[in-house]
Design a protein around this motif. Sequence first.
Motif, mmCIF file in Angstrom:
data_model
loop_
_atom_site.group_PDB
_atom_site.id
_atom_site.type_symbol
_atom_site.label_atom_id
_atom_site.label_comp_id
_atom_site.label_asym_id
_atom_site.label_seq_id
_atom_site.Cartn_x
_atom_site.Cartn_y
_atom_site.Cartn_z
ATOM 1 N N UNK A 175 -0.800 9.448 0.887
ATOM 2 C CA UNK A 175 -0.129 9.627 -0.400
ATOM 3 C C UNK A 175 1.002 8.612 -0.462
ATOM 4 N N UNK A 176 1.052 7.834 -1.535
ATOM 5 C CA UNK A 176 2.099 6.823 -1.674
ATOM 6 C C UNK A 176 3.381 7.479 -2.169
ATOM 7 N N UNK A 177 4.500 7.054 -1.590
ATOM 8 C CA UNK A 177 5.820 7.528 -2.017
ATOM 9 C C UNK A 177 6.486 6.519 -2.940
ATOM 10 N N UNK A 178 6.327 5.226 -2.659
ATOM 11 C CA UNK A 178 6.977 4.221 -3.506
ATOM 12 C C UNK A 178 6.310 2.871 -3.335
ATOM 13 N N UNK A 179 6.431 2.051 -4.392
ATOM 14 C CA UNK A 179 6.044 0.642 -4.375
ATOM 15 C C UNK A 179 7.290 -0.194 -4.652
ATOM 16 N N UNK A 180 7.543 -1.174 -3.796
ATOM 17 C CA UNK A 180 8.622 -2.133 -4.016
ATOM 18 C C UNK A 180 7.986 -3.501 -4.216
ATOM 19 N N UNK A 181 8.144 -4.043 -5.421
ATOM 20 C CA UNK A 181 7.500 -5.296 -5.797
ATOM 21 C C UNK A 181 8.541 -6.397 -5.845
ATOM 22 N N UNK A 182 8.371 -7.415 -5.011
ATOM 23 C CA UNK A 182 9.208 -8.617 -5.054
ATOM 24 C C UNK A 182 8.294 -9.781 -5.435
ATOM 25 N N UNK A 183 8.651 -10.513 -6.498
ATOM 26 C CA UNK A 183 7.768 -11.549 -7.010
ATOM 27 C C UNK A 183 8.570 -12.733 -7.508
ATOM 28 N N UNK A 213 2.679 8.355 3.063
ATOM 29 C CA UNK A 213 2.575 9.401 4.080
ATOM 30 C C UNK A 213 1.101 9.608 4.390
ATOM 31 N N UNK A 214 0.748 9.422 5.659
ATOM 32 C CA UNK A 214 -0.633 9.645 6.092
ATOM 33 C C UNK A 214 -0.883 11.140 6.223
ATOM 34 N N UNK A 215 -2.004 11.593 5.677
ATOM 35 C CA UNK A 215 -2.352 13.014 5.765
ATOM 36 C C UNK A 215 -2.992 13.349 7.102
ATOM 37 N N UNK A 216 -3.457 12.341 7.808
ATOM 38 C CA UNK A 216 -4.078 12.509 9.107
ATOM 39 C C UNK A 216 -4.039 11.154 9.787
ATOM 40 N N UNK A 217 -4.433 11.085 11.033
ATOM 41 C CA UNK A 217 -4.449 9.811 11.746
ATOM 42 C C UNK A 217 -5.442 8.860 11.088
ATOM 43 N N UNK A 267 4.952 9.517 7.770
ATOM 44 C CA UNK A 267 5.350 8.370 6.974
ATOM 45 C C UNK A 267 5.049 7.041 7.676
ATOM 46 N N UNK A 268 4.627 6.083 6.870
ATOM 47 C CA UNK A 268 4.431 4.724 7.359
ATOM 48 C C UNK A 268 4.639 3.761 6.194
ATOM 49 N N UNK A 269 4.751 2.484 6.527
ATOM 50 C CA UNK A 269 4.974 1.445 5.521
ATOM 51 C C UNK A 269 3.964 0.334 5.726
#
Length: 464
Positions: free
Chosen positions: A49-57, A75-79, A124-126
Amino acid sequence: MPTPLRPAARLAPALVALVLGATLLPAAPAAARPAGDTLFPQQGNSGYQVRSYDVAMDYQPLTNRADATVQVRASARRTLDSFHLDFSGPRVTEVLVDGVAARHRRTGAHELVVTPDEPVRRGRFTVSVSWRGVPPEHTDADGSTEGWVRTADGAIALGEPVGAMTWLPSNNTPGDKARFHYEITVPTGYEVVANGDLVGREETAASTTWEWDARDPMATYLAMVAIGQFDVHESETTSIDGRTLPIWSFTDVTTGDAAKARAALPEIIAFGERLYGPYPFTSAGLVVDDARVGYALETQTRAFYPPGAATTSTVVHEVAHQWVGNAVTLTDWHDIWLAEGFAAYTEWLYDAEHGGPRPGERFQALYDRPASDDLWSPAPTRFTDPADLFGQPVYVRGAMTLHALRREVGDRDFFAVLRAWTTRHHDANVRTADLVRLAERVSGEELSGLFRDWLVHDGKPRGY
């Protein structure tokens, strides 16, 4: 989507099973498997599930080329040994997972498969994706255009239903809403508009960086970036709850200033608040650009209009979407009537308050159409071809569904349902079954038969 209707995409049919709008989905295992949207089964991923998008362009309008980095916090729901993002854009130059370089490959038309050296554990991961080049337009099989749409002096990103993948590596399904932040650098003399609030503008002689922040969760199809030479109009209005809402509107210098539509915005917002409650976001506005795509779009906080499209009825429709479609968002594309039917019915209510026909008169005139009319097929939640996504049954029969409900439960309960719908599901995703349950709870009536008649059964409902 607005009125006038957009030509709908005609893609390969998807076999679906629907029970009163509640979609029966297959379970998706971890790794690079799609989430299973019933209309676009290859879009989205259920593993995270995505928490946020940060766009640099950094964008060059003359060449339509960009260098971009999109950081996706999720956030990963599972491995996850691997996972995919929906992306059909330019060449990917680097992918990092939690700051470490990861292997990546493109598969099919729009999947970016990412395989980190170590599996992503639950939590959570990025992931950071950098790309460089000219973002493409996305052309549907019927010729309609979305995605990164070129204009005379720049471009505009339009995403419904799947065009966000042309520039935004994402979980491109309406069921995954996230916050957005944009920092976009262009040559000085050009403007950038996006969703949310304008929180910064840093200008030098050569370039200007525009910073927009959309704090409220948003589906990817509602994300918008427009770059060009615009007239910028700033004003404000007061919400029913006492908040001061800034209004930023951007009008292409070649299209006129949309003065009538801009002047009407505060009153139209106030009308929406009387129906649905306080305006759901922190700012408002509109964008008029010379992208001649043949449709307007309810991009979150400020809708897009092509030249000449910002008529009163269309503005009412797109502003209504800020509550119904944007703040309260469908989970699966087969429930799009929850956005379009509500917005169309809002037009009916607004017109009636301003001297137009009453909703009952509209309903009867439409119901008098013969059983062979295109209005009656396919049923709003039963179509299997994306060509029907923006068709009459979704918009018009969707609005008629709401009027049939109003006739059944009476005005007091009906308008209580409208207010409760947007209050209880603010910033959330919904299905038709959620509306049925709410309407039955408010009215105390059994309503499944009514909703089946109008949304599930093919053909003209009888007895209305």
